[in-house]
Design a protein around this motif. Sequence first.
Motif, PDB file in Angstrom:
ATOM      1  N   ILE A  43       0.832  -1.208   0.000  1.00  8.07           N
ATOM      2  CA  ILE A  43       0.000   0.000   0.000  1.00  8.07           C
ATOM      3  C   ILE A  43       0.866   1.258   0.000  1.00  8.07           C
ATOM      4  CG2 ILE A  43      -1.745   1.281   1.283  1.00  8.07           C
ATOM      5  CD1 ILE A  43      -2.732  -1.290  -0.093  1.00  8.07           C
ATOM      6  N   GLN A  44       1.960   1.237   0.753  1.00  3.05           N
ATOM      7  CA  GLN A  44       2.871   2.392   0.758  1.00  3.05           C
ATOM      8  C   GLN A  44       3.467   2.621  -0.622  1.00  3.05           C
ATOM      9  OE1 GLN A  44       5.625   1.274   3.848  1.00  3.05           O
ATOM     10  NE2 GLN A  44       4.403   2.189   5.489  1.00  3.05           N
ATOM     11  N   ARG A  45       3.878   1.540  -1.296  1.00  7.52           N
ATOM     12  CA  ARG A  45       4.444   1.683  -2.640  1.00  7.52           C
ATOM     13  C   ARG A  45       3.398   2.192  -3.625  1.00  7.52           C
ATOM     14  NH1 ARG A  45       6.455  -3.019  -2.992  1.00  7.52           N
ATOM     15  NH2 ARG A  45       4.888  -4.090  -4.255  1.00  7.52           N
ATOM     16  N   PHE A  46       2.161   1.683  -3.522  1.00  5.80           N
ATOM     17  CA  PHE A  46       1.111   2.134  -4.435  1.00  5.80           C
ATOM     18  C   PHE A  46       0.766   3.602  -4.178  1.00  5.80           C
ATOM     19  CE2 PHE A  46      -3.376   2.784  -5.449  1.00  5.80           C
ATOM     20  CZ  PHE A  46      -3.381   2.423  -6.789  1.00  5.80           C
ATOM     21  N   THR A  47       0.746   4.023  -2.922  1.00  8.30           N
ATOM     22  CA  THR A  47       0.436   5.417  -2.585  1.00  8.30           C
ATOM     23  C   THR A  47       1.508   6.356  -3.118  1.00  8.30           C
ATOM     24  OG1 THR A  47      -0.717   4.695  -0.578  1.00  8.30           O
ATOM     25  CG2 THR A  47      -0.056   6.995  -0.691  1.00  8.30           C
ATOM     26  N   ALA A  48       2.770   5.912  -3.057  1.00 13.53           N
ATOM     27  CA  ALA A  48       3.870   6.784  -3.485  1.00 13.53           C
ATOM     28  C   ALA A  48       4.047   6.808  -4.999  1.00 13.53           C
ATOM     29  CB  ALA A  48       5.163   6.331  -2.815  1.00 13.53           C
ATOM     30  N   THR A  49       3.816   5.677  -5.676  1.00 13.82           N
ATOM     31  CA  THR A  49       4.134   5.595  -7.111  1.00 13.82           C
ATOM     32  C   THR A  49       2.914   5.376  -7.997  1.00 13.82           C
ATOM     33  OG1 THR A  49       4.492   3.186  -7.051  1.00 13.82           O
ATOM     34  CG2 THR A  49       6.372   4.607  -6.493  1.00 13.82           C
ATOM     35  N   GLY A  50       1.792   4.941  -7.397  1.00 18.24           N
ATOM     36  CA  GLY A  50       0.624   4.618  -8.199  1.00 18.24           C
ATOM     37  C   GLY A  50       0.749   3.306  -8.942  1.00 18.24           C
ATOM     38  N   ARG A  51       1.741   2.491  -8.592  1.00 22.76           N
ATOM     39  CA  ARG A  51       1.993   1.226  -9.273  1.00 22.76           C
ATOM     40  C   ARG A  51       2.080   0.105  -8.236  1.00 22.76           C
ATOM     41  NH1 ARG A  51       4.351   1.743 -14.374  1.00 22.76           N
ATOM     42  NH2 ARG A  51       5.612  -0.129 -14.027  1.00 22.76           N
ATOM     43  N   GLU A  54       6.887  -4.265  -8.414  1.00 18.70           N
ATOM     44  CA  GLU A  54       8.062  -4.042  -7.583  1.00 18.70           C
ATOM     45  C   GLU A  54       9.137  -3.306  -8.358  1.00 18.70           C
ATOM     46  OE1 GLU A  54       9.308  -7.858  -6.207  1.00 18.70           O
ATOM     47  OE2 GLU A  54       7.930  -7.830  -4.501  1.00 18.70           O
ATOM     48  N   ARG A  55       9.968  -2.571  -7.626  1.00 21.12           N
ATOM     49  CA  ARG A  55      11.082  -1.878  -8.257  1.00 21.12           C
ATOM     50  C   ARG A  55      12.082  -2.891  -8.800  1.00 21.12           C
ATOM     51  NH1 ARG A  55      10.829   0.677  -3.307  1.00 21.12           N
ATOM     52  NH2 ARG A  55      12.748  -0.373  -2.697  1.00 21.12           N
ATOM     53  N   ARG A  56      12.695  -2.564  -9.928  1.00 18.13           N
ATOM     54  CA  ARG A  56      13.744  -3.420 -10.462  1.00 18.13           C
ATOM     55  C   ARG A  56      14.929  -3.420  -9.504  1.00 18.13           C
ATOM     56  NH1 ARG A  56      13.583  -5.247 -15.516  1.00 18.13           N
ATOM     57  NH2 ARG A  56      15.859  -5.420 -15.534  1.00 18.13           N
ATOM     58  N   ARG A  57      15.424  -4.585  -9.229  1.00 18.90           N
ATOM     59  CA  ARG A  57      16.515  -4.712  -8.280  1.00 18.90           C
ATOM     60  C   ARG A  57      17.778  -5.154  -9.009  1.00 18.90           C
ATOM     61  NH1 ARG A  57      13.341  -7.989  -3.431  1.00 18.90           N
ATOM     62  NH2 ARG A  57      11.644  -6.469  -3.170  1.00 18.90           N
ATOM     63  N   PRO A  58      18.906  -4.597  -8.610  1.00 22.67           N
ATOM     64  CA  PRO A  58      20.150  -5.030  -9.250  1.00 22.67           C
ATOM     65  C   PRO A  58      20.487  -6.448  -8.853  1.00 22.67           C
ATOM     66  CG  PRO A  58      20.613  -3.616  -7.376  1.00 22.67           C
ATOM     67  CD  PRO A  58      19.129  -3.585  -7.559  1.00 22.67           C
ATOM     68  N   GLY A  59      21.258  -7.094  -9.671  1.00 23.95           N
ATOM     69  CA  GLY A  59      21.659  -8.457  -9.360  1.00 23.95           C
ATOM     70  C   GLY A  59      21.485  -9.366 -10.555  1.00 23.95           C
ATOM     71  N   ARG A  60      21.656 -10.630 -10.301  1.00 27.26           N
ATOM     72  CA  ARG A  60      21.610 -11.625 -11.351  1.00 27.26           C
ATOM     73  C   ARG A  60      20.195 -11.750 -11.919  1.00 27.26           C
ATOM     74  NH1 ARG A  60      23.997 -17.688 -10.433  1.00 27.26           N
ATOM     75  NH2 ARG A  60      23.895 -18.420 -12.599  1.00 27.26           N
TER      76      ARG A  60
END
Length: 212
Positions: A43-51, A54-60
Amino acid sequence: MPPRRKLNEFERGRAVAWFQDGVPKQEVARRLHVSISVIVRLIQRFTATGRVQERRRPGRPKKTTPREDRLIERLALQTRTASSSIIRRQLRVATNTNISQQTIRNRLHGFNLRSRRPAVRPRLTPAHRAARRAFCRRHVRWTRQQWSQVLFSDESRFTLNHNDDRLRVWRRQGERYIDATVQENVAFGGGSVMVWGGFQPSPQNTIVSCTG
């Protein structure tokens, strides 16, 4: 505590829709069988970004595509007793993708499928089922005093060999007793010790007896 798992995109969308309709976060978490903290972060992520993605994460990067992930899930659901090595071979034949057995297990865990011992039940014929129903109807009104004259018994197997030939099945939470994840048996095989026990209820106490 609910199992730790990641929500897929469809489940994240449902969670946000429920929350917007006024469903409390605790209830959303219960419906999706996840921790409340997962819903709070969503809910926090949706409130902040409207999406809800998940954010793309660095790594393999992942070694499988979403289509291959769905194929892995389908293979496990089609044959619940298939091991990760069998699913790995089937995937290699179908898509020419070569991944490890641990990757197979990771993908199935992402779909909330875990490898578990199957529930065991006796193989019942229609005659067995009819006899059990008739027994229940005859004794449904028995008193405690009448039942105190009955000796109840059961038996358990203790395996002597390292390999007990028991299967494992892929199942989700709440699927323990569905037909696809239950193992029917008729009689026990060799290489084991049978222990029999019985108890007789009475108004004062319980009598227990065992033999090997």
